[in-house]
Write a protein that holds these residues in place. Structure first.
Motif: not given
Length: 314
Positions: A308, A50, A305, A312
């Motif tokens: 992230y 990512k 997940s 983010k």
């Protein structure tokens, strides 16, 4: 994508083994007991894919990092000192910090001591417990859960080592990593009495067990036990931070079968407002159903997940 790279970095007077992959904003992962950098193997690959630089050391006392014999070498001052030196060596000013179990404890201390080096925190399993100036942690645990609570059983040098050495290392790792009883472990006869699973759960392979066993087979478990044995010394040394808050953006994740979540008063503290008062920038608490303590391995994709999705934003 490139493979995970391994290096040894001198920091704070010792050598720390580091696994890393990717480039971009840095994410520093801190493992717990009895674990290694390897516990974050899934998250390293996911975050690197990512666009992040994912970094996971073996904390002092574990794996291929230096193992110091004295419990007095395992206070949060030592651990955070190692990590600050590690970041300085790598030329990293700020990181996203992710911790689990003892790694979560050290992540809380990291944010307490050096919030200037942390962009945001995601902690797993172990909530922030403010320092109680009137009673030491070990005395508090003995009062609440008795001498047979595992935390207390780990205190006397040699006793826990003999317990863990009563079966081969691979068997002990299987016993420990697959525990799913959410009640606090009161273990009068030692961890050797825990059931060994007939088959491993889908999230844990024989290859995984072999890796953990190969490292702990060389080092033993004393380095990990020393984190428990340094608890009261750490309490003494952190007196200046009594009443201090954790002031970095934070997300907390716990499994509903995690024994830490079921400690007396834990749920009430986490969900009742006490946690938020001590961690005022706490943005979210996530409880994952059907997950136990080793959540970053057991629910690897979900945890990756959630990490992230939080970091983010920054």
């Amino acid at each position: 994508m490139n493979k995970i790279q391994h290096s040894t970095i001198p920091t704070n007077g010792i050598n720390i083994h580091v696994a890393s992959i990717g480039s971009g904003p840095a994410v520093l992962f801190l493992h717990g007991f009895p674990e290694l950098w390897y516990s974050w193997r899934h998250q390293l690959l996911f975050l690197a894919s990512k666009g992040f630089r994912a970094i996971a050391p073996d904390l002092r006392g574990f794996g291929d990092s230096d193992v110091l014999p004295s419990p007095s070498s395992y206070t949060p001052h030592h651990i955070v000192g190692d990590l600050i030196g590690l970041l300085d060596h790598l030329g990293i000013d700020q990181v996203f910090l992710v911790g689990h179990d003892w790694g979560a404890m050290m992540a809380w201390y990291f944010c307490l001591f050096r919030p200037d080096r942390v962009k945001a925190l995601v902690n797993l399993s172990v909530h922030y417990t403010p320092r109680n100036p009137s009673i030491s942690p070990l005395a508090g645990v003995r009062l609440l859960l008795g001498d047979n609570f595992y935390f207390c059983k780990f205190q006397e040098p040699g006793v826990a080592e003999a317990d863990f050495g009563s079966v081969d290392t691979a068997t002990m790792m299987k016993k420990f990593l697959t525990m799913r009883d959410p009640s606090p472990p009161i273990i009068p006869n030692g961890f050797k009495t825990l059931a060994t699973p007939e088959t491993l759960p889908p999230w844990l392979t024989e290859e995984d067990i072999d890796y953990f066993a190969s490292k702990f087979g060389k080092t033993g478990f004393t380095g990990g036990f020393n984190y428990y044995r340094a608890t009261d010394l750490s309490w003494e040394l952190t007196g200046p931070w009594t009443g201090a808050q954790i002031k970095v953006p934070t997300k907390f994740i716990v499994g509903d079968l995690d024994m830490v979540y079921h400690l007396p008063g834990a749920k009430e503290y986490i969900h009742g407002g006490g946690f938020k008062k001590k961690v005022p920038l706490l943005e979210e608490v996530v409880v994952i159903e059907g997950a136990a303590h080793f959540i970053n391995q057991e629910k690897a994709y979900d945890i990756s997940s959630l990490i992230y999705d939080f970091i983010k934003k920054f």
